[in-house]
Design an enzyme around this catalytic site. Structure first.
Site, PDB file in Angstrom:
ATOM      1  N   ILE A 151       0.837  -1.196   0.000  1.00 46.60           N
ATOM      2  CA  ILE A 151       0.000   0.000   0.000  1.00 46.60           C
ATOM      3  C   ILE A 151       0.875   1.251   0.000  1.00 46.60           C
ATOM      4  CG2 ILE A 151      -1.848   1.254   1.170  1.00 46.60           C
ATOM      5  CD1 ILE A 151      -2.565  -1.515  -0.068  1.00 46.60           C
ATOM      6  N   LYS A 152       0.684   2.054  -1.025  1.00 48.88           N
ATOM      7  CA  LYS A 152       1.497   3.248  -1.223  1.00 48.88           C
ATOM      8  C   LYS A 152       0.769   4.449  -0.629  1.00 48.88           C
ATOM      9  CE  LYS A 152       4.357   5.108  -4.994  1.00 48.88           C
ATOM     10  NZ  LYS A 152       4.541   5.061  -6.458  1.00 48.88           N
TER      11      LYS A 152
END
Length: 215
Positions: free
Chosen positions: A82-83
């Protein structure tokens, strides 16, 4: 140093994966906009091609919404990372993901202090944007070297993911600075293979071999 490809273009990903040199993929909303598809749809296809970390960026700006969005993306596949943006809200979300065993990539990092905060909160990766720093008259690779020193000083496990790579020189400098990863556009990945002396050598060997075989 690991090499990720920085793109949402499925054909580029397939091609680079066939070369056998990429270890993962990074995407962002701008890259998604170029292909005109939703993040979830593209990520589902990427994980079927590349067996490695795949960064999927949230669009929300508040921690609660980032967590909700990131949870959904993380359920697509175990390799999804997850960025999150390097903001107060992004770091708040990072804390939640870290405590719940979900891999993260803190993006838009431009200073050692930002990298330090992300590492303290358990980021899996941090993405310093070296090219954008160069654009504004700074030495982007100096940032990589400074972060490397800080992380080594305190044995942080967070990996440095050099981003905003613009050239093969950036790739070389990232490797020399002991960056854990460089995420590289397709064109630059392809350019890594090239050298004029290699081209001339291949031409010479081919020409000489033809002379022998035609006698």
């Amino acid at each position: 140093m690991q090499l990720f490809i920085d793109t949402a273009d499925i054909e580029e990903i397939r091609c680079a994966n066939d070369w056998g040199i990429i270890d993962g993929v990074t995407t962002n909303p701008s890259l998604m906009a170029k292909v005109g598809r939703t993040t979830a749809a593209v990520i589902r296809e990427i994980v079927s091609i590349v067996d490695g970390p795949i960064s999927a960026e949230v669009l929300a700006t508040e921690a609660k919404s980032m967590i909700e969005e990131g949870r959904i993306l993380s359920q697509i596949h175990k390799n999804v990372v997850i960025k999150l943006p390097m903001t107060i809200e992004g770091v708040k979300a990072l804390n939640w993901f870290s405590k719940n065993g979900i891999k993260t990539n803190l993006t838009l990092v431009f200073s050692p202090n930002q990298a330090l905060l992300a590492a303290k909160c358990g980021a899996t990766y941090i993405s310093p944007f070296v090219g954008r720093l160069d654009d504004h008259g700074h030495d982007g690779m100096e940032l990589i070297r400074e972060i490397r020193t800080i992380f080594d000083n305190y044995a942080f496990t967070t990996k440095i993911l050099s981003a905003s790579i613009r050239s093969t020189l950036h790739v070389r400098e990232a490797a020399l600075a002991a960056s854990d990863v460089a995420t590289v556009p397709f064109k630059v990945l392809k350019d890594l293979y090239s050298h004029p002396l290699t081209d001339r050598g291949v031409e010479a060997f081919t020409s000489d071999y033809k002379k022998v075989t035609t006698k």
